[in-house]
Write an enzyme that holds these catalytic residues in place. Structure first.
Site, mmCIF file in Angstrom:
data_model
loop_
_atom_site.group_PDB
_atom_site.id
_atom_site.type_symbol
_atom_site.label_atom_id
_atom_site.label_comp_id
_atom_site.label_asym_id
_atom_site.label_seq_id
_atom_site.Cartn_x
_atom_site.Cartn_y
_atom_site.Cartn_z
ATOM 1 N N LYS A 1 96.591 18.552 2.009
ATOM 2 C CA LYS A 1 95.750 17.967 0.957
ATOM 3 C C LYS A 1 96.309 18.392 -0.402
ATOM 4 O O LYS A 1 96.519 19.589 -0.641
ATOM 5 C CB LYS A 1 94.343 18.528 1.130
ATOM 6 C CG LYS A 1 93.233 17.566 0.786
ATOM 7 C CD LYS A 1 91.916 18.273 1.061
ATOM 8 C CE LYS A 1 90.746 17.375 0.973
ATOM 9 N NZ LYS A 1 89.492 18.131 1.037
HETATM 10 C C1 E4P Z 1 86.645 16.063 0.654
HETATM 11 O O1 E4P Z 1 87.673 16.207 1.282
HETATM 12 C C2 E4P Z 1 85.954 17.148 -0.037
HETATM 13 O O2 E4P Z 1 86.122 18.322 0.719
HETATM 14 C C3 E4P Z 1 84.471 16.951 -0.142
HETATM 15 O O3 E4P Z 1 84.055 15.727 0.385
HETATM 16 C C4 E4P Z 1 83.878 17.340 -1.445
HETATM 17 O O4 E4P Z 1 82.490 17.121 -1.389
HETATM 18 P P1 E4P Z 1 81.435 17.791 -2.404
HETATM 19 O O5 E4P Z 1 81.399 16.968 -3.630
HETATM 20 O O6 E4P Z 1 80.143 17.727 -1.648
HETATM 21 O O7 E4P Z 1 81.909 19.197 -2.651
#
Ligand code: E4P
Length: 217
Positions: free
Chosen positions: A83
């Site tokens: 990522k």
């Molecule tokens: C995606 O890969 C992220 O980890 C995640 O969806 C972030 O979500 P949040 O806005 O609830 O932290």
């Protein structure tokens, strides 16, 4: 639409994997912190439980350092998706890694133009954060519709991974728009199974069955 779970909690992942409906896992540095576990240990464990893509995020901000970290991360297991953040360095890294056949999830996407750049960089997944957009008074799902149109216009193979999902309506809207994947916290995935009429209906059927005195045997 594929279902990924957005967590580093092994118990939740194990339980959801048992349904056979889990296609992958996304983690991020905040979720690793929340788990209280060693990053490498927990990610390796997740990769053994779920055969689909497991996102593990780099924490460097400069391209060379991102490449060094990505090289370590992709050795954890063959189902790792590295990522990277949606920055110039992140997309440079994405381009390099995907040329090598490494899966890359480009995260922290907030506009359709950013998603267009990620697709041009060969990303396997683009993660637009709908909930965080909603939080600031914007309709996050609108971006998903725009990205779907752009990707279809040019036949980009990058999968739209709806992230920052907060409730079942986000899941429904993602599926209606034709997103490829959504990643949600375990609690939201569990909510999808639930309806009070399902519970009430089941109670009634079981009570009546009991009255018949019969058995399925
Ligand atoms: C995606 O890969 C992220 O980890 C995640 O969806 C972030 O979500 P949040 O806005 O609830 O932290």
């Amino acid at each position: 639409m594929k279902f990924f779970v957005d967590t580093a909690d092994i118990d939740d992942i194990r339980e959801l994997a048992e349904t056979g409906l889990l296609d992958g896992v996304t983690t991020n540095p905040s979720l690793i912190h929340k788990s209280g576990r060693d990053f490498f240990e927990v990610v390796a464990e997740i990769c053994k439980i779920v055969p689909g893509p497991v996102s593990a995020e780099v924490v460097a901000t400069a391209h060379d350092e991102m490449m060094r970290e990505a090289d370590i991360l992709r050795k954890i297991a063959s189902n790792i998706a590295v990522k990277v953040p949606l920055t110039i360095d992140g997309l440079k890294t994405c381009k390099k890694l995907t040329e090598d056949g490494t899966m890359v999830n480009v995260t922290l996407c907030f506009t359709a133009n950013q998603a267009l750049l990620a697709a041009k960089a060969g990303a396997s997944f683009i993660s637009p954060f709908v909930g965080r957009h909603d939080d600031i008074g914007f309709d996050g799902m609108q971006i998903i519709e725009e990205i779907r149109t752009i990707y279809d216009n040019y036949d980009f193979k990058t999968e739209i991974l709806v992230a920052s999902v907060r409730h079942p309506i986000h899941v429904l809207q993602s599926a209606l728009i034709g997103a490829d994947v959504m990643t949600a916290p375990p609690a939201v995935i569990r909510q999808l199974f639930k309806h009070p009429l399902t519970d009430r209906g089941l109670e009634g059927f079981l009570a009546d069955w009991q009255k018949t005195g019969q058995k399925i045997a």
